[in-house]
Design a protein around this motif. Structure first.
Motif, mmCIF file in Angstrom:
data_model
loop_
_atom_site.group_PDB
_atom_site.id
_atom_site.type_symbol
_atom_site.label_atom_id
_atom_site.label_comp_id
_atom_site.label_asym_id
_atom_site.label_seq_id
_atom_site.Cartn_x
_atom_site.Cartn_y
_atom_site.Cartn_z
ATOM 1 N N GLY A 61 29.485 32.131 55.634
ATOM 2 C CA GLY A 61 29.943 32.022 54.212
ATOM 3 C C GLY A 61 31.172 32.066 54.311
ATOM 4 N N ARG A 581 18.546 29.866 52.736
ATOM 5 C CA ARG A 581 19.128 28.771 53.111
ATOM 6 C C ARG A 581 18.045 27.449 53.232
ATOM 7 N N ALA A 587 21.366 33.575 53.408
ATOM 8 C CA ALA A 587 22.721 33.208 53.383
ATOM 9 C C ALA A 587 23.504 34.315 52.745
ATOM 10 N N TRP A 588 22.795 34.961 51.575
ATOM 11 C CA TRP A 588 23.394 35.919 51.043
ATOM 12 C C TRP A 588 22.300 36.783 50.323
ATOM 13 N N GLN A 604 30.378 29.960 47.092
ATOM 14 C CA GLN A 604 30.708 30.042 48.423
ATOM 15 C C GLN A 604 29.834 29.361 49.253
ATOM 16 N N TRP A 605 28.632 29.110 48.834
ATOM 17 C CA TRP A 605 27.568 28.451 49.763
ATOM 18 C C TRP A 605 27.099 26.852 49.157
#
Length: 614
Positions: A61, A581, A587-588, A604-605
């Motif tokens: 990230g 993901r 991912a977060w 961000q992603w």
């Protein structure tokens, strides 16, 4: 002093330490500290979320965010009306948003075995520099097929090159582990494979040691025995339906790369030659990879075992275990059912160490089977007999410039544990979405470096574990075999240790390193959560090939990224909001985030919302 004894003790230590590696592979330790929520808050599968102790990858990230900040800064400066050159230099590893398709060479940048200071885009054999595809995937085994299918589904122009003119119904690999089946479930393929294959819930490598998969918290708590050609057929159908171009009878003979792309030389089965150009190339062309050799990439390692016999046979009597394994001072024999009456036999005779190209007869296989298990079980009518050797090798880098290596082209190891095909498939699942993100302009080039950072340690772990298993089963020393049996008895009594082994070998225990200060779930495999509406499960939602945002009242916040993320609500009282993901890892994550926190994570992603990618 007897000169054999020191060698025996060294061998014994190898067996002991190797076995420890097998049992430690799934080991995890929890992270805790101020502001870090208990990972158990996710629900019933909470204990699946311990942190791996081994480092796996840098903060993805942070890399993506740095690139996006640079793009936004460039746009703001460019619209400020000031004179002069206001276009700032992109952050290191970031794509220049004004020209995503063409990269300017940097002095001394090494691509493959060439240096860009000695070449220019005009050196390409393609005079117009126009790519024939975004990505060329070389090799149509399971790794290449899954990767090509993922890329095509995400809207990437991908061509798959395969030297064979037709499909093969003979192969060495025959098992799918739980994590691989989860990846297939996320592509809508798992249920069809389950109807073909035969599940088994435990392995018994030696002594009382049992690797029990039945306790894994997954829809697939078993190994599925299924021939590789059946897996390839399912993946091929998906790849074709997704719109990938598949060229059979196309043998790659070499490649050259420059700052803008890669030229690949191809010889077709009719003798004609061509050069294809792509922005990226992925070599999934096996242990003898032409792509790897063309790069001049070393493949360090050693031969692990040779003169291993393979046979597909019918039996008059079924083995007493689904996976029948037996070893002694004579060698070893392993039986695995295909589910249609045929059995795969893997056998090794310590007395008959002949060249790998020496012919195999049914009598050879019968003989070692009788000497290891006491009976040949009435084997007859072989449809395939072969002999091979197994190496343990791994390339130092999975990426070189615009060329990537995956599967056996990047790592090979012994068949012990049945992890080879599975590891390659998971390589492809990791790389595909990253290539798509960069090609669509949602992420910078540095995201592609995280493929090596995440998957190379996994390949190294697989080599270590398979070597340990092989060492344990091939030892001929009575002393070492006694030590092995004693260790197996001790381990059998330690349920936690056996559970770690099953998590590691199945792939369920693989976790990628998260940025410092991240939520405990970041970088971890997310299980198949139940959802409030259709799709009913997380892995059904992942079938879109996109990120999945799991949370309550998040659809409106995520609406600007609708082409890149699927929003779902959990059916249970899930505390954290998760961004998953496309390969099923977090991912977060955040506890009760406000809308701005969610927007920041999506930016961000998935890139800024003013970029109209698909």
């Amino acid at each position: 002093m007897d000169t054999v004894r020191p060698q025996a003790w060294r061998r014994g230590w190898s067996v002991f330490s190797g076995s420890a590696a097998v049992l430690a592979v799934g080991r995890r330790t929890r992270t805790a500290g101020p502001g870090r929520a208990d990972a158990g808050a996710i629900g019933p599968s909470s204990h699946d979320y311990g942190r791996e102790t081994s480092p796996i990858t840098p903060a993805l990230g942070e890399v993506v965010q740095a690139c996006i900040r640079q793009r936004l800064t460039t746009r703001l400066r460019g619209t400020g009306g000031g004179g002069g050159n206001t276009h700032s230099r992109p952050a290191r590893g970031c794509a220049d948003d004004t020209d995503l398709a063409v990269r300017r060479p940097r002095a001394g940048l090494t691509l493959g075995n060439m240096n860009t200071t000695d070449m220019s885009p005009s050196d390409s054999s393609n005079p117009h520099g126009a790519p024939d595809a975004d990505v060329l995937v070389v090799g149509a085994g399971p790794t290449g097929l899954l990767l090509a299918g993922d890329l095509a589904k995400s809207g990437v122009d991908v061509t798959l090159l395969e030297r064979r003119d037709h499909e093969s119904n003979l192969s060495r690999a025959f098992s799918l582990h739980a994590r691989t089946l989860e990846q297939f479930d996320a592509r809508g393929l798992a249920d069809g494979l389950l109807r073909i294959g035969t599940p088994t819930w435990a392995l018994h490598p030696f002594g009382r040691l049992s690797i029990d998969f039945s306790r894994l918290r997954t829809r697939f708590p078993f190994i599925l025995t299924i021939p590789q050609w059946q897996v390839e057929r399912a993946l091929l159908r998906r790849t074709e339906e997704a719109g990938a171009t598949i060229l059979r009878g196309a043998r790659v003979t070499g490649l050259r790369q420059d700052p803008d792309g890669v030229d690949v030389d191809v010889r077709h089965s009719d003798g004609t030659r061509a050069t294809l150009r792509a922005r990226y190339v992925v070599g999934t062309d096996g242990a003898g990879s032409t792509v790897r050799q063309s790069l001049g990439m070393p493949f360090p390692g050693k031969s692990a075992i040779r003169s291993v016999m393979l046979a597909d046979v019918l039996l008059d009597r079924a083995p007493d275990d689904i996976f029948k394994f037996s070893s002694n001072e004579e060698g070893f024999t392993f039986f695995a059912p295909f589910g249609d009456g045929w059995y795969r036999i893997v056998a090794w005779d310590r007395r008959e160490q002949v060249p790998d190209d020496a012919p195999v007869t049914l009598e050879d296989v019968r003989d070692i089977t009788k000497r290891t298990i006491g009976s040949d079980l009435g084997m007859h009518d072989p449809r395939w007999l072969s002999r091979f050797r197994s190496d343990e090798r791994q390339v130092p880098h999975y990426r070189q410039g615009r060329v990537f290596l995956a599967g056996d082209a990047a790592h090979v190891h012994s068949p012990a544990g049945g992890m080879g095909m599975n590891t390659g498939i998971q390589d492809a699942a990791n790389l595909g979405w990253k290539l798509a993100a960069v090609l669509h302009g949602w992420a910078g080039d540095a995201l592609l470096d995280t493929y090596h950072a995440e998957r190379h340690p996994v390949g190294r772990m697989v080599l270590r574990v398979s070597h340990a298993l092989l060492t344990a089963v091939t030892t001929g020393s009575p002393l070492i075999r006694a030590l092995r049996a004693a260790l197996a008895t001790v381990v059998h009594q330690l349920v936690v240790v056996e559970a770690r082994a099953s998590r590691g070998i199945s792939g369920i225990g693989i976790t990628y390193r998260a940025p410092r200060g991240s939520h405990p779930l970041v970088g971890r495999r997310i299980p198949d959560l139940r959802l409030a509406e259709k799709p009913a499960r997380l892995y059904e939602a992942l079938r879109e090939g996109k990120f999945v945002l799991v949370g309550r009242d998040v659809a409106a916040v995520a609406a600007p990224w609708a082409g890149r993320v699927v929003t779902v609500s959990p059916a249970t009282s899930l505390r954290p909001t998760l961004l998953v993901r496309p390969d099923g890892y977090a991912a977060w994550a955040a506890e009760d985030p406000d809308p701005d926190e969610v927007r920041n994570a999506l930016t961000q992603w998935l890139g800024p919302v003013d970029h109209q990618g698909a």
